[in-house]
Scaffold this active site. Structure first.
Site, PDB file in Angstrom:
ATOM      1  N   HIS A  68     -15.660 -16.035   1.913  1.00 34.70           N
ATOM      2  CA  HIS A  68     -15.944 -17.116   1.314  1.00 34.70           C
ATOM      3  C   HIS A  68     -17.488 -17.308   1.202  1.00 34.70           C
ATOM      4  CE1 HIS A  68     -15.381 -22.038   1.484  1.00 34.70           C
ATOM      5  NE2 HIS A  68     -15.939 -21.397   0.263  1.00 34.70           N
ATOM      6  N   HIS A  74     -19.333 -16.569   4.851  1.00 31.25           N
ATOM      7  CA  HIS A  74     -18.590 -16.391   6.268  1.00 31.25           C
ATOM      8  C   HIS A  74     -17.347 -15.966   5.790  1.00 31.25           C
ATOM      9  CE1 HIS A  74     -17.570 -20.488   4.521  1.00 31.25           C
ATOM     10  NE2 HIS A  74     -16.428 -20.190   5.158  1.00 31.25           N
ATOM     11  N   ASP A  76     -13.242 -16.667   6.621  1.00 27.86           N
ATOM     12  CA  ASP A  76     -12.181 -17.693   7.188  1.00 27.86           C
ATOM     13  C   ASP A  76     -11.088 -16.762   7.655  1.00 27.86           C
ATOM     14  OD1 ASP A  76     -13.540 -20.371   6.945  1.00 27.86           O
ATOM     15  OD2 ASP A  76     -13.343 -19.639   4.792  1.00 27.86           O
ATOM     16  N   LYS A 267       3.544  17.816   1.012  1.00 26.69           N
ATOM     17  CA  LYS A 267       5.116  17.977   1.304  1.00 26.69           C
ATOM     18  C   LYS A 267       4.809  18.520   2.622  1.00 26.69           C
ATOM     19  CE  LYS A 267       8.838  21.160  -0.006  1.00 26.69           C
ATOM     20  NZ  LYS A 267       8.696  21.812   1.433  1.00 26.69           N
ATOM     21  N   ASP A 269       6.235  20.179   5.988  1.00 23.37           N
ATOM     22  CA  ASP A 269       7.207  21.234   6.383  1.00 23.37           C
ATOM     23  C   ASP A 269       7.786  20.995   7.613  1.00 23.37           C
ATOM     24  OD1 ASP A 269       9.094  23.264   5.832  1.00 23.37           O
ATOM     25  OD2 ASP A 269       7.746  24.851   6.311  1.00 23.37           O
ATOM     26  N   GLU A 410       1.597  23.666   2.174  1.00 20.58           N
ATOM     27  CA  GLU A 410       2.775  24.288   1.534  1.00 20.58           C
ATOM     28  C   GLU A 410       3.144  23.902   0.180  1.00 20.58           C
ATOM     29  OE1 GLU A 410       7.482  24.868   2.533  1.00 20.58           O
ATOM     30  OE2 GLU A 410       6.449  22.938   2.804  1.00 20.58           O
TER      31      GLU A 410
HETATM   32 MN    MN Z   1     -14.632 -21.370   4.225  1.00 20.23          MN
END
Ligand code: MN
Length: 557
Positions: A68, A74, A76, A267, A269, A410
Site C-alpha cells: 500500500h 507499508h 498490509d 521430462k 525419467d 532426457e
Molecule cells: Mn494500508
C-alpha cells in the site's frame, strides 16, 4: 461493535473503489455507487471469485498481503479469520529472514473481498494511494488453540503457502505497546527461511503481475489471476473422489515446437505414480495399478505436504544424480524393492515430481484446463527436497528443448495448456526426446552373420581411468561405403589381445583392434549394466583422441 464498523466509518464508498463490506448483495439494489471520477479510475476488473472462509480450517484459509503506497509505503498483512480479514500494517513488509523482526501494527478488520482489491484510492480518501495484492495464498494455523484464542493471547502461529511468503511464522503482541496494537512478525527457522531476503526483489503483484507504478498508471494486468482453491478452478465439478483413475499418456513426436497454446515441462525419467490422499493416508498407484507406496517410505509425508484433505496427484517418482538429473539406473535399484532398508533409502532417496492435480477437496478437476490444475497444485504443494512441483515453460518449447539439451536431460513433454485430463494416450501430451551421443573408443569388431558384409558390429568402450570398459556394440548406421572404409581401417589396426578390461560377450566371433579409433554414436539411454541403448553409428571422429573418451563424456545433441 460490528466487526467492520471501524472499516466502514473510515471510508466513503461513493468516493473510493474499495469494497464496501456490505453483508449481502441485495438483488436489484446498487450497493456502492462509485462517483463518475471513481468509475473512471477503475481497472478492467480481473474476474475473481470472492474469498471465502470455510469452516474447519484444516486445509488452509486465505491470507493476503497488500502493498500500500499511501502517505507512507507499508504492507498490509491479512489473515482470513472468523469471517473477516484480521489486519496488520507492516511498515517494512514481511520477511522470509528469521533475523528480521518486523513491527506489525494491528489495524481494523477488513471485509474478505478486500483481499481482491488492487487499484487506486483517490485523493482525499482514507488511505489514499495505490494498493497492490502483493501476495496471496493459504495459511494453516499452528498450535492447539483456535485462531481467535491465539489472537486474544497475543501470539498467533501459522504457516503460509503464498507466492512469495511461505513456511512458519509467528505474530507476537508487544506487552509494552502503549496503544496495545503493536506486534512483531517473525519468520521461524525452517526450510523456507531465507537469510538473504530482500523485499525489493519482490515487487510485482501476485494477482496481476504489475508493479505499484504500473497499477498507479492503470496499465492492464500482465497475467490472469490464479485460482487458490479447487472451487475457483474453471470447470471444476463438485463430486466424490473417483475410485480409480488411469494415467494420461503422451504420444511421441520428433521435433520440438513453440506454441502459445502449449506448455512445456522437463521430462523426468522414473516411475509414473498417481498419488491418492484420503483421510491422511497415501496410496501411490503405478501404471499397472499396483500400490507402490510401501516401496517409497520417504514419500509417506505427502499428505502433510499438500494443503488439501483429499486429492489425486499425478507425478513421477525419480532418483536424482549429483547434477539433479533423473537417473533411471539409480532408481532401478529401488523400484523392485518392496520393503527397502533405511540404508537403501538413505543411499538412493527418491523425489516425487508432481505435475498434475486431478481431484481436490470435493472437486473433480479432470475437465478443467491443465494450466489451472497446475496453478492450483503449485499453490497447494509445499515443495521440499522430497516433493517438487514440476514447473513448466509457457509457449517456448524450442527454447526449453535447447536448454534441456545443454543440460544433458532426457527430453521434454509438451502439453496443451487448456486440455482436460483423459485416462488414455492423448495427442495433447507429446514427448520430445533428446537423443544422446557419445564419442566411444572402437576396441574391436564382430564377424557378420553373412559373408556379404565385411563385419557385423563395432565393439565400443570408454575409459575409466586407464581401463577401457565395454559399453556395447553398434551394428547400425553403416551404408555400403562406410562399411568398406571402416573395414579397411579396422584391419590395419588389428591386435591380438582384447583391449577391454573384460572380454565382452558377443553373439558372433570378436576380433580385436588397437584402441585408437573414435566413433560418434547416437543412442537413447543407458541400460542397467551401463551399456548403450539403441546405438546408431554416426561417424568416425578423426579429430578426437581415443584416450579422451572417458566415462561421463556422453552428451546430448
Ligand atoms: Mn494500508
Amino acid at each position: 461493535m460490528g466487526k467492520l464498523e471501524e472499516y466502514k466509518r473510515k471510508r466513503r464508498f461513493d468516493r473510493t473503489p474499495e469494497p464496501s463490506g456490505a453483508p449481502e448483495p441485495v438483488a436489484g439494489k446498487v450497493q456502492d455507487k462509485p462517483s463518475p471520477s471513481a468509475k473512471r479510475t477503475r481497472l478492467p476488473k480481473p474476474k475473481l471469485p470472492q474469498l471465502e472462509v470455510r469452516p474447519g480450517a484444516e486445509h488452509g484459509d486465505t491470507f493476503v498481503v497488500q502493498k500500500h503506497r499511501a502517505t507512507r509505503l507499508h504492507y498490509d498483512f491479512r489473515l482470513a479469520i472468523d469471517g473477516t480479514l484480521k489486519s496488520w500494517a507492516v511498515p517494512k513488509g514481511p520477511s522470509q529472514s528469521h533475523a528480521d523482526k518486523r513491527l506489525a501494527v494491528m489495524t481494523e478488520d477488513h471485509p474478505l473481498d478486500y483481499g481482491n482489491f488492487e487499484g487506486k484510492i483517490p485523493e482525499g480518501n482514507y488511505g489514499a494511494g495505490t494498493v497492490m495484492v502483493w501476495d496471496r495464498g493459504t495459511f494453516h494455523l499452528e498450535g492447539n488453540l483456535d485462531a481467535l484464542k491465539q489472537l486474544e493471547k497475543g501470539e498467533i502461529k501459522f504457516s503460509l503457502n503464498g507466492e512469495k511468503l511461505w513456511g512458519s511464522f509467528v505474530l507476537v503482541k508487544l506487552k509494552q505497546s502503549e496503544k496495545g496494537n503493536e506486534w512483531l512478525m517473525i519468520k521461524h527457522k525452517d526450510a523456507a527461511e531465507d537469510s538473504s531476503w530482500n523485499i525489493d526483489e519482490h515487487d510485482r503483484s501476485a494477482l496481476t503481475g504489475r508493479t505499484i507504478e504500473e497499477i498507479k498508471e492503470e496499465l492492464p494486468p500482465k497475467r490472469q489471476p490464479i485460482p487458490i482453491q479447487a472451487a475457483e478452478v474453471q470447470s471444476a465439478r463438485k463430486g466424490p473422489m473417483p475410485s480409480r483413475v488411469e494415467p494420461m499418456l503422451a504420444t511421441l513426436a520428433d521435433r520440438p515446437f513453440s506454441d502459445p497454446h502449449w506448455l512445456f515441462e522437463i521430462k523426468w525419467d522414473g516411475v509414473r505414480a498417481l498419488a491418492r490422499i484420503e483421510n491422511g493416508a497415501l496410496t501411490l498407484r503405478s501404471r499397472n495399478g499396483v500400490d507402490i507406496a510401501q516401496r517409497y517410505p520417504e514419500l509417506a509425508s505427502l499428505p502433510e505436504t499438500l494443503a488439501a484433505r483429499e486429492a489425486i496427484l499425478d507425478g513421477e517418482i525419480v532418483a536424482l544424480d549429483a547434477q539433479g538429473h533423473s537417473n533411471f539406473e539409480r532408481l532401478q535399484e529401488r523400484m523392485h524393492v518392496r520393503a527397502p532398508s533405511e540404508n537403501l533409502v538413505a543411499q538412493i532417496p527418491v523425489v516425487y515430481f508432481a505435475f498434475d492435480l486431478l481431484y481436490c477437496d470435493g472437486y473433480d478437476l479432470r475437465e478443467a484446463p491443465l494450466l489451472e490444475r497446475k496453478q492450483l497444485l503449485e499453490r497447494l504443494l509445499f515443495t521440499t527436497e522430497r516433493f517438487r512441483y514440476a514447473d513448466h515453460q509457457l509457449e517456448q518449447g524450442k527454447e526449453l528443448f535447447a536448454l534441456a539439451e545443454q543440460n544433458g536431460l532426457e527430453g521434454i513433454v509438451a502439453k496443451r495448456a487448456d486440455s482436460p485430463y483423459v485416462s488414455d494416450r492423448s495427442p495433447h501430451w507429446v514427448k520430445l526426446k533428446i537423443t544422446m551421443t557419445v564419442d566411444a573408443v572402437v576396441g574391436g569388431w564382430t564377424e557378420a552373420r553373412t559373408s556379404a558384409l565385411p563385419f557385423g558390429s563395432m565393439l565400443l568402450g570408454l575409459y575409466h581411468g586407464k581401463t577401457l570398459r565395454f559399453i556395447g556394440h553398434v551394428g547400425s548406421g553403416f551404408d555400403a561405403k562406410k562399411l568398406k572404409e571402416l573395414s579397411s581401417r579396422l584391419k590395419e589396426l588389428s591386435a591380438s589381445t582384447c583391449p577391454f578390461d573384460a572380454v565382452p560377450e558377443t553373439n558372433e566371433k570378436p576380433w580385436w583392434v588397437s584402441p585408437t579409433l573414435v566413433a560418434r554414436v547416437k543412442f537413447s539411454g543407458w541400460t542397467e549394466e551401463h551399456s548403450l541403448r539403441h546405438p546408431v553409428f554416426l561417424a568416425l571422429r578423426e579429430d578426437a583422441r581415443s584416450t579422451d573418451c572417458a566415462n561421463g563424456c556422453a552428451s546430448a545433441t
